[in-house]
Design a protein around this motif. Structure first.
Motif, PDB file in Angstrom:
ATOM      1  N   HIS A 198       0.814  -1.221   0.000  1.00 49.06           N
ATOM      2  CA  HIS A 198       0.000   0.000   0.000  1.00 49.06           C
ATOM      3  C   HIS A 198       0.847   1.271   0.000  1.00 49.06           C
ATOM      4  O   HIS A 198       0.321   2.367  -0.203  1.00 49.06           O
ATOM      5  CB  HIS A 198      -0.932   0.009   1.214  1.00 49.06           C
ATOM      6  N   VAL A 199       2.147   1.132   0.252  1.00 48.09           N
ATOM      7  CA  VAL A 199       3.018   2.314   0.271  1.00 48.09           C
ATOM      8  C   VAL A 199       4.088   2.272  -0.817  1.00 48.09           C
ATOM      9  O   VAL A 199       4.766   3.270  -1.061  1.00 48.09           O
ATOM     10  CB  VAL A 199       3.697   2.496   1.653  1.00 48.09           C
ATOM     11  N   ALA A 200       4.240   1.121  -1.484  1.00 42.73           N
ATOM     12  CA  ALA A 200       5.235   1.014  -2.552  1.00 42.73           C
ATOM     13  C   ALA A 200       4.790   1.832  -3.760  1.00 42.73           C
ATOM     14  O   ALA A 200       3.654   1.713  -4.217  1.00 42.73           O
ATOM     15  CB  ALA A 200       5.432  -0.447  -2.949  1.00 42.73           C
ATOM     16  N   LYS A 201       5.679   2.656  -4.290  1.00 39.59           N
ATOM     17  CA  LYS A 201       5.302   3.576  -5.371  1.00 39.59           C
ATOM     18  C   LYS A 201       5.062   2.861  -6.691  1.00 39.59           C
ATOM     19  O   LYS A 201       4.419   3.414  -7.592  1.00 39.59           O
ATOM     20  CB  LYS A 201       6.363   4.661  -5.544  1.00 39.59           C
ATOM     21  N   GLN A 202       5.566   1.616  -6.833  1.00 37.35           N
ATOM     22  CA  GLN A 202       5.367   0.905  -8.094  1.00 37.35           C
ATOM     23  C   GLN A 202       3.893   0.650  -8.372  1.00 37.35           C
ATOM     24  O   GLN A 202       3.493   0.438  -9.513  1.00 37.35           O
ATOM     25  CB  GLN A 202       6.117  -0.424  -8.076  1.00 37.35           C
ATOM     26  N   GLN A 203       3.081   0.672  -7.298  1.00 36.43           N
ATOM     27  CA  GLN A 203       1.654   0.438  -7.474  1.00 36.43           C
ATOM     28  C   GLN A 203       0.954   1.641  -8.124  1.00 36.43           C
ATOM     29  O   GLN A 203      -0.108   1.506  -8.704  1.00 36.43           O
ATOM     30  CB  GLN A 203       1.002   0.141  -6.115  1.00 36.43           C
ATOM     31  N   THR A 204       1.528   2.824  -7.991  1.00 34.65           N
ATOM     32  CA  THR A 204       0.843   4.032  -8.470  1.00 34.65           C
ATOM     33  C   THR A 204       1.607   4.820  -9.524  1.00 34.65           C
ATOM     34  O   THR A 204       1.046   5.714 -10.141  1.00 34.65           O
ATOM     35  CB  THR A 204       0.588   4.983  -7.284  1.00 34.65           C
ATOM     36  N   GLU A 205       2.897   4.483  -9.722  1.00 35.21           N
ATOM     37  CA  GLU A 205       3.698   5.337 -10.610  1.00 35.21           C
ATOM     38  C   GLU A 205       3.246   5.297 -12.064  1.00 35.21           C
ATOM     39  O   GLU A 205       3.522   6.219 -12.834  1.00 35.21           O
ATOM     40  CB  GLU A 205       5.186   4.958 -10.499  1.00 35.21           C
ATOM     41  N   LYS A 206       2.519   4.238 -12.466  1.00 35.73           N
ATOM     42  CA  LYS A 206       2.036   4.148 -13.836  1.00 35.73           C
ATOM     43  C   LYS A 206       0.658   4.807 -14.012  1.00 35.73           C
ATOM     44  O   LYS A 206       0.120   4.857 -15.108  1.00 35.73           O
ATOM     45  CB  LYS A 206       1.968   2.678 -14.285  1.00 35.73           C
ATOM     46  N   ILE A 207       0.100   5.275 -12.921  1.00 33.45           N
ATOM     47  CA  ILE A 207      -1.214   5.897 -12.972  1.00 33.45           C
ATOM     48  C   ILE A 207      -1.053   7.408 -13.099  1.00 33.45           C
ATOM     49  O   ILE A 207      -0.301   8.020 -12.344  1.00 33.45           O
ATOM     50  CB  ILE A 207      -2.041   5.573 -11.710  1.00 33.45           C
ATOM     51  N   THR A 208      -1.735   8.000 -14.040  1.00 30.01           N
ATOM     52  CA  THR A 208      -1.673   9.450 -14.238  1.00 30.01           C
ATOM     53  C   THR A 208      -2.796  10.128 -13.467  1.00 30.01           C
ATOM     54  O   THR A 208      -3.953   9.714 -13.544  1.00 30.01           O
ATOM     55  CB  THR A 208      -1.810   9.794 -15.736  1.00 30.01           C
ATOM     56  N   SER A 209      -2.457  11.161 -12.723  1.00 32.63           N
ATOM     57  CA  SER A 209      -3.471  11.907 -11.984  1.00 32.63           C
ATOM     58  C   SER A 209      -4.426  12.567 -12.978  1.00 32.63           C
ATOM     59  O   SER A 209      -4.002  13.075 -14.027  1.00 32.63           O
ATOM     60  CB  SER A 209      -2.796  12.986 -11.132  1.00 32.63           C
ATOM     61  N   PRO A 210      -5.730  12.600 -12.662  1.00 27.79           N
ATOM     62  CA  PRO A 210      -6.671  13.260 -13.575  1.00 27.79           C
ATOM     63  C   PRO A 210      -6.357  14.745 -13.755  1.00 27.79           C
ATOM     64  O   PRO A 210      -6.615  15.309 -14.827  1.00 27.79           O
ATOM     65  CB  PRO A 210      -8.030  13.052 -12.901  1.00 27.79           C
ATOM     66  N   LEU A 211      -5.764  15.403 -12.754  1.00 33.48           N
ATOM     67  CA  LEU A 211      -5.389  16.809 -12.888  1.00 33.48           C
ATOM     68  C   LEU A 211      -4.312  16.971 -13.957  1.00 33.48           C
ATOM     69  O   LEU A 211      -4.400  17.864 -14.817  1.00 33.48           O
ATOM     70  CB  LEU A 211      -4.893  17.366 -11.553  1.00 33.48           C
ATOM     71  N   ASP A 212      -3.281  16.109 -13.916  1.00 33.22           N
ATOM     72  CA  ASP A 212      -2.221  16.181 -14.923  1.00 33.22           C
ATOM     73  C   ASP A 212      -2.784  15.948 -16.324  1.00 33.22           C
ATOM     74  O   ASP A 212      -2.391  16.609 -17.296  1.00 33.22           O
ATOM     75  CB  ASP A 212      -1.133  15.133 -14.624  1.00 33.22           C
ATOM     76  N   ARG A 213      -3.726  15.017 -16.428  1.00 33.53           N
ATOM     77  CA  ARG A 213      -4.282  14.662 -17.728  1.00 33.53           C
ATOM     78  C   ARG A 213      -5.081  15.820 -18.327  1.00 33.53           C
ATOM     79  O   ARG A 213      -4.909  16.180 -19.495  1.00 33.53           O
ATOM     80  CB  ARG A 213      -5.162  13.418 -17.586  1.00 33.53           C
ATOM     81  N   ILE A 214      -5.941  16.460 -17.507  1.00 35.62           N
ATOM     82  CA  ILE A 214      -6.777  17.535 -18.075  1.00 35.62           C
ATOM     83  C   ILE A 214      -5.955  18.797 -18.342  1.00 35.62           C
ATOM     84  O   ILE A 214      -6.248  19.552 -19.279  1.00 35.62           O
ATOM     85  CB  ILE A 214      -7.978  17.858 -17.162  1.00 35.62           C
TER      86      ILE A 214
END
Length: 281
Positions: free
Chosen positions: A259-275
Protein backbone atom coordinates in the motif's frame (compact mmCIF):
# COMPACT_ATOMS: atom_id res chain seq x y z
CA UNK A 1 0.49 -6.47 44.12
CA UNK A 2 3.77 -7.68 45.69
CA UNK A 3 3.22 -11.45 45.67
CA UNK A 4 0.99 -11.45 42.57
CA UNK A 5 3.47 -9.29 40.65
CA UNK A 6 6.29 -11.69 41.48
CA UNK A 7 4.18 -14.66 40.39
CA UNK A 8 3.33 -12.93 37.13
CA UNK A 9 6.96 -12.00 36.45
CA UNK A 10 8.07 -15.58 37.08
CA UNK A 11 5.31 -17.05 34.88
CA UNK A 12 6.09 -14.69 31.99
CA UNK A 13 9.78 -15.52 32.26
CA UNK A 14 9.10 -19.27 32.31
CA UNK A 15 7.00 -18.95 29.15
CA UNK A 16 9.81 -17.14 27.33
CA UNK A 17 8.30 -13.64 27.08
CA UNK A 18 10.84 -10.92 26.30
CA UNK A 19 11.97 -8.46 28.96
CA UNK A 20 10.10 -5.66 27.18
CA UNK A 21 6.82 -7.62 27.08
CA UNK A 22 7.17 -8.63 30.73
CA UNK A 23 7.73 -5.02 31.74
CA UNK A 24 4.74 -3.83 29.65
CA UNK A 25 2.33 -6.47 30.99
CA UNK A 26 3.32 -5.79 34.61
CA UNK A 27 2.79 -2.05 34.12
CA UNK A 28 -0.69 -2.62 32.65
CA UNK A 29 -1.67 -4.77 35.64
CA UNK A 30 -0.35 -2.20 38.12
CA UNK A 31 -2.47 0.51 36.48
CA UNK A 32 -5.53 -1.76 36.41
CA UNK A 33 -5.22 -2.60 40.12
CA UNK A 34 -4.50 1.03 41.06
CA UNK A 35 -7.65 2.16 39.23
CA UNK A 36 -9.94 -0.17 41.19
CA UNK A 37 -8.04 0.00 44.52
CA UNK A 38 -9.19 -3.52 45.33
CA UNK A 39 -7.77 -7.01 45.39
CA UNK A 40 -8.00 -8.10 41.70
CA UNK A 41 -9.30 -11.50 42.81
CA UNK A 42 -12.48 -9.75 43.92
CA UNK A 43 -13.13 -8.07 40.56
CA UNK A 44 -15.55 -9.27 37.89
CA UNK A 45 -15.63 -8.98 34.10
CA UNK A 46 -17.76 -5.83 34.36
CA UNK A 47 -14.95 -4.19 36.37
CA UNK A 48 -12.49 -4.99 33.61
CA UNK A 49 -14.88 -3.51 31.05
CA UNK A 50 -15.31 -0.36 33.14
CA UNK A 51 -11.53 0.09 33.31
CA UNK A 52 -11.08 -0.27 29.56
CA UNK A 53 -13.88 2.22 28.87
CA UNK A 54 -12.11 4.59 31.26
CA UNK A 55 -8.93 4.25 29.18
CA UNK A 56 -10.84 5.02 25.98
CA UNK A 57 -13.17 7.76 27.20
CA UNK A 58 -11.16 9.60 29.85
CA UNK A 59 -7.53 8.82 29.12
CA UNK A 60 -8.22 8.87 25.35
CA UNK A 61 -5.54 6.28 24.62
CA UNK A 62 -5.14 4.52 21.28
CA UNK A 63 -7.04 1.29 20.66
CA UNK A 64 -3.70 -0.50 20.33
CA UNK A 65 -2.94 0.45 23.94
CA UNK A 66 -6.30 -0.90 25.08
CA UNK A 67 -5.71 -4.13 23.18
CA UNK A 68 -2.38 -4.48 24.93
CA UNK A 69 -4.12 -3.94 28.25
CA UNK A 70 -6.68 -6.63 27.37
CA UNK A 71 -3.86 -9.08 26.62
CA UNK A 72 -2.12 -8.31 29.91
CA UNK A 73 -5.30 -8.62 31.98
CA UNK A 74 -6.33 -11.80 30.19
CA UNK A 75 -2.91 -13.31 30.88
CA UNK A 76 -3.02 -12.19 34.50
CA UNK A 77 -6.39 -13.79 35.19
CA UNK A 78 -5.77 -16.91 33.13
CA UNK A 79 -2.19 -17.78 34.06
CA UNK A 80 -1.59 -16.10 37.43
CA UNK A 81 -4.99 -16.16 39.16
CA UNK A 82 -6.23 -19.29 37.32
CA UNK A 83 -9.56 -17.59 36.52
CA UNK A 84 -9.55 -17.78 32.67
CA UNK A 85 -13.34 -17.49 32.31
CA UNK A 86 -13.22 -13.97 33.67
CA UNK A 87 -12.06 -12.66 30.29
CA UNK A 88 -13.40 -15.41 28.04
CA UNK A 89 -15.89 -13.32 26.09
CA UNK A 90 -14.42 -9.84 26.39
CA UNK A 91 -14.32 -8.01 23.01
CA UNK A 92 -11.25 -6.14 21.79
CA UNK A 93 -11.44 -2.66 20.23
CA UNK A 94 -10.90 -2.70 16.50
CA UNK A 95 -7.32 -1.78 15.72
CA UNK A 96 -6.86 1.28 13.52
CA UNK A 97 -5.22 0.46 10.19
CA UNK A 98 -2.31 2.84 9.77
CA UNK A 99 0.17 2.82 6.92
CA UNK A 100 3.85 2.93 7.88
CA UNK A 101 5.96 6.03 7.29
CA UNK A 102 8.56 5.28 4.60
CA UNK A 103 11.71 7.20 3.69
CA UNK A 104 12.78 7.55 0.07
CA UNK A 105 16.15 6.11 -0.96
CA UNK A 106 17.53 9.65 -1.22
CA UNK A 107 16.33 10.46 2.30
CA UNK A 108 18.11 7.37 3.63
CA UNK A 109 21.32 8.56 1.96
CA UNK A 110 20.88 12.02 3.50
CA UNK A 111 20.50 10.48 6.96
CA UNK A 112 23.58 8.28 6.53
CA UNK A 113 25.57 11.31 5.37
CA UNK A 114 24.82 13.05 8.69
CA UNK A 115 26.33 10.25 10.81
CA UNK A 116 30.06 10.68 11.32
CA UNK A 117 30.76 8.23 14.15
CA UNK A 118 31.92 4.85 12.75
CA UNK A 119 30.02 2.80 15.32
CA UNK A 120 26.83 4.77 14.72
CA UNK A 121 27.24 4.38 10.94
CA UNK A 122 27.57 0.60 11.29
CA UNK A 123 24.44 0.36 13.45
CA UNK A 124 22.21 2.45 11.17
CA UNK A 125 23.53 0.78 8.01
CA UNK A 126 22.79 -2.67 9.44
CA UNK A 127 19.25 -1.71 10.46
CA UNK A 128 18.39 -0.38 7.01
CA UNK A 129 20.31 -2.92 4.92
CA UNK A 130 18.98 -5.95 6.83
CA UNK A 131 15.53 -4.72 7.93
CA UNK A 132 16.30 -5.15 11.63
CA UNK A 133 14.30 -4.11 14.67
CA UNK A 134 16.12 -1.97 17.24
CA UNK A 135 15.92 -4.79 19.78
CA UNK A 136 17.59 -7.10 17.25
CA UNK A 137 20.51 -4.89 16.23
CA UNK A 138 21.58 -4.20 19.83
CA UNK A 139 21.57 -7.94 20.61
CA UNK A 140 23.70 -9.00 17.66
CA UNK A 141 26.84 -10.89 18.55
CA UNK A 142 30.11 -10.97 16.64
CA UNK A 143 29.42 -14.64 15.84
CA UNK A 144 26.15 -13.67 14.06
CA UNK A 145 28.06 -12.12 11.16
CA UNK A 146 28.64 -14.52 8.24
CA UNK A 147 30.83 -12.45 5.94
CA UNK A 148 31.54 -15.29 3.49
CA UNK A 149 27.87 -16.00 2.81
CA UNK A 150 26.82 -12.31 3.16
CA UNK A 151 24.24 -13.36 5.74
CA UNK A 152 23.27 -12.04 9.14
CA UNK A 153 21.83 -14.33 11.79
CA UNK A 154 19.13 -12.81 13.99
CA UNK A 155 18.69 -14.91 17.11
CA UNK A 156 15.39 -15.01 18.99
CA UNK A 157 13.79 -12.10 17.16
CA UNK A 158 10.17 -11.12 17.79
CA UNK A 159 8.23 -14.22 18.77
CA UNK A 160 11.50 -15.91 19.86
CA UNK A 161 12.22 -16.98 16.26
CA UNK A 162 15.69 -17.19 14.69
CA UNK A 163 16.15 -16.12 11.08
CA UNK A 164 18.75 -15.15 8.49
CA UNK A 165 18.64 -11.87 6.63
CA UNK A 166 20.79 -9.92 4.17
CA UNK A 167 24.27 -8.61 4.93
CA UNK A 168 25.08 -5.95 2.37
CA UNK A 169 28.61 -5.53 1.00
CA UNK A 170 28.67 -1.85 1.98
CA UNK A 171 27.50 -2.61 5.52
CA UNK A 172 30.00 -5.48 5.79
CA UNK A 173 32.89 -3.23 4.78
CA UNK A 174 31.79 -0.64 7.36
CA UNK A 175 31.53 -3.41 9.98
CA UNK A 176 35.06 -4.59 9.23
CA UNK A 177 36.41 -1.07 9.69
CA UNK A 178 34.40 -0.72 12.88
CA UNK A 179 35.71 -4.03 14.29
CA UNK A 180 39.31 -3.00 13.60
CA UNK A 181 38.83 0.17 15.65
CA UNK A 182 36.48 -0.98 18.44
CA UNK A 183 37.44 -4.68 18.65
CA UNK A 184 34.12 -5.99 20.05
CA UNK A 185 34.41 -9.32 21.90
CA UNK A 186 30.94 -10.81 22.41
CA UNK A 187 28.26 -8.23 21.64
CA UNK A 188 28.76 -6.66 18.22
CA UNK A 189 27.83 -3.26 19.61
CA UNK A 190 28.94 -2.97 23.22
CA UNK A 191 27.61 -0.42 25.68
CA UNK A 192 29.79 1.92 27.71
CA UNK A 193 29.37 -0.43 30.64
CA UNK A 194 29.11 -4.19 30.45
CA UNK A 195 26.54 -5.63 28.07
CA UNK A 196 25.17 -4.55 24.71
CA UNK A 197 24.37 -1.09 23.37
CA UNK A 198 21.02 0.30 24.55
CA UNK A 199 17.88 0.73 22.46
CA UNK A 200 17.60 4.34 23.54
CA UNK A 201 21.13 5.12 22.33
CA UNK A 202 20.25 3.79 18.86
CA UNK A 203 17.00 5.78 18.79
CA UNK A 204 18.95 8.91 19.70
CA UNK A 205 21.39 8.41 16.81
CA UNK A 206 18.48 8.34 14.36
CA UNK A 207 16.65 11.26 15.97
CA UNK A 208 19.72 13.49 15.77
CA UNK A 209 20.46 12.51 12.16
CA UNK A 210 16.87 13.21 11.05
CA UNK A 211 16.92 16.58 12.78
CA UNK A 212 20.12 17.59 10.97
CA UNK A 213 18.72 16.60 7.55
CA UNK A 214 15.58 18.69 8.00
CA UNK A 215 13.34 15.78 6.96
CA UNK A 216 9.80 16.58 8.11
CA UNK A 217 8.36 13.06 8.09
CA UNK A 218 7.52 11.53 11.47
CA UNK A 219 10.29 9.02 11.10
CA UNK A 220 12.02 6.92 13.75
CA UNK A 221 14.68 4.26 13.70
CA UNK A 222 11.94 1.67 13.00
CA UNK A 223 11.12 3.61 9.83
CA UNK A 224 14.36 2.18 8.38
CA UNK A 225 12.86 -1.31 8.64
CA UNK A 226 9.70 -0.14 6.85
CA UNK A 227 11.86 1.52 4.20
CA UNK A 228 13.95 -1.64 3.71
CA UNK A 229 10.83 -3.70 2.96
CA UNK A 230 9.24 -1.05 0.74
CA UNK A 231 12.39 -0.45 -1.32
CA UNK A 232 12.85 -4.20 -1.89
CA UNK A 233 9.24 -4.45 -3.07
CA UNK A 234 9.64 -1.45 -5.37
CA UNK A 235 12.66 -3.10 -7.00
CA UNK A 236 10.79 -6.32 -7.72
CA UNK A 237 11.65 -8.60 -4.78
CA UNK A 238 8.99 -11.25 -4.23
CA UNK A 239 6.90 -10.42 -1.16
CA UNK A 240 7.39 -13.90 0.29
CA UNK A 241 11.16 -13.39 0.36
CA UNK A 242 10.58 -10.07 2.11
CA UNK A 243 8.37 -11.86 4.64
CA UNK A 244 11.23 -14.26 5.43
CA UNK A 245 13.80 -11.48 5.72
CA UNK A 246 11.59 -9.50 8.10
CA UNK A 247 10.68 -12.56 10.17
CA UNK A 248 6.93 -12.12 9.74
CA UNK A 249 4.93 -15.26 10.58
CA UNK A 250 1.91 -14.04 8.58
CA UNK A 251 2.12 -12.77 4.98
CA UNK A 252 -0.68 -10.29 5.76
CA UNK A 253 1.72 -8.35 7.97
CA UNK A 254 4.13 -7.98 5.05
CA UNK A 255 1.39 -7.05 2.59
CA UNK A 256 0.98 -3.66 4.28
CA UNK A 257 3.99 -2.52 2.22
CA UNK A 258 2.08 -3.03 -1.03
CA UNK A 259 0.00 0.00 0.00
CA UNK A 260 3.02 2.31 0.27
CA UNK A 261 5.23 1.01 -2.55
CA UNK A 262 5.30 3.58 -5.37
CA UNK A 263 5.37 0.91 -8.09
CA UNK A 264 1.65 0.44 -7.47
CA UNK A 265 0.84 4.03 -8.47
CA UNK A 266 3.70 5.34 -10.61
CA UNK A 267 2.04 4.15 -13.84
CA UNK A 268 -1.21 5.90 -12.97
CA UNK A 269 -1.67 9.45 -14.24
CA UNK A 270 -3.47 11.91 -11.98
CA UNK A 271 -6.67 13.26 -13.58
CA UNK A 272 -5.39 16.81 -12.89
CA UNK A 273 -2.22 16.18 -14.92
CA UNK A 274 -4.28 14.66 -17.73
CA UNK A 275 -6.78 17.53 -18.07
CA UNK A 276 -4.05 20.19 -17.76
CA UNK A 277 -2.05 18.56 -20.55
CA UNK A 278 -5.17 18.50 -22.73
CA UNK A 279 -5.75 22.16 -22.01
CA UNK A 280 -2.28 23.13 -23.25
CA UNK A 281 -2.51 21.23 -26.55
Amino acid sequence: MGELQQRMEEQLKLEGYSYRTRKTYIQHIKLFVAYHKKDPRQLAACDVERYLLYLLDEKEVFHSYVNQSVSAIKYFYGKVLNQPLKMASFPRPKKARKLPVVLSEQEVLRILAQIRNLKHQAIIMLIYSAGLRVSEVVRLKVSDIDGDRKMLRVKAGKGAKDRYTLLSEVALETLRNYCKVYRPKEWLFEGQRKGHYSRRSVEKIMENAIKRTGIQKKASVHTLRHSFATHLLEHGTDIRYIQELLGHSNIKTTQIYTHVAKQQTEKITSPLDRIMKKGTT
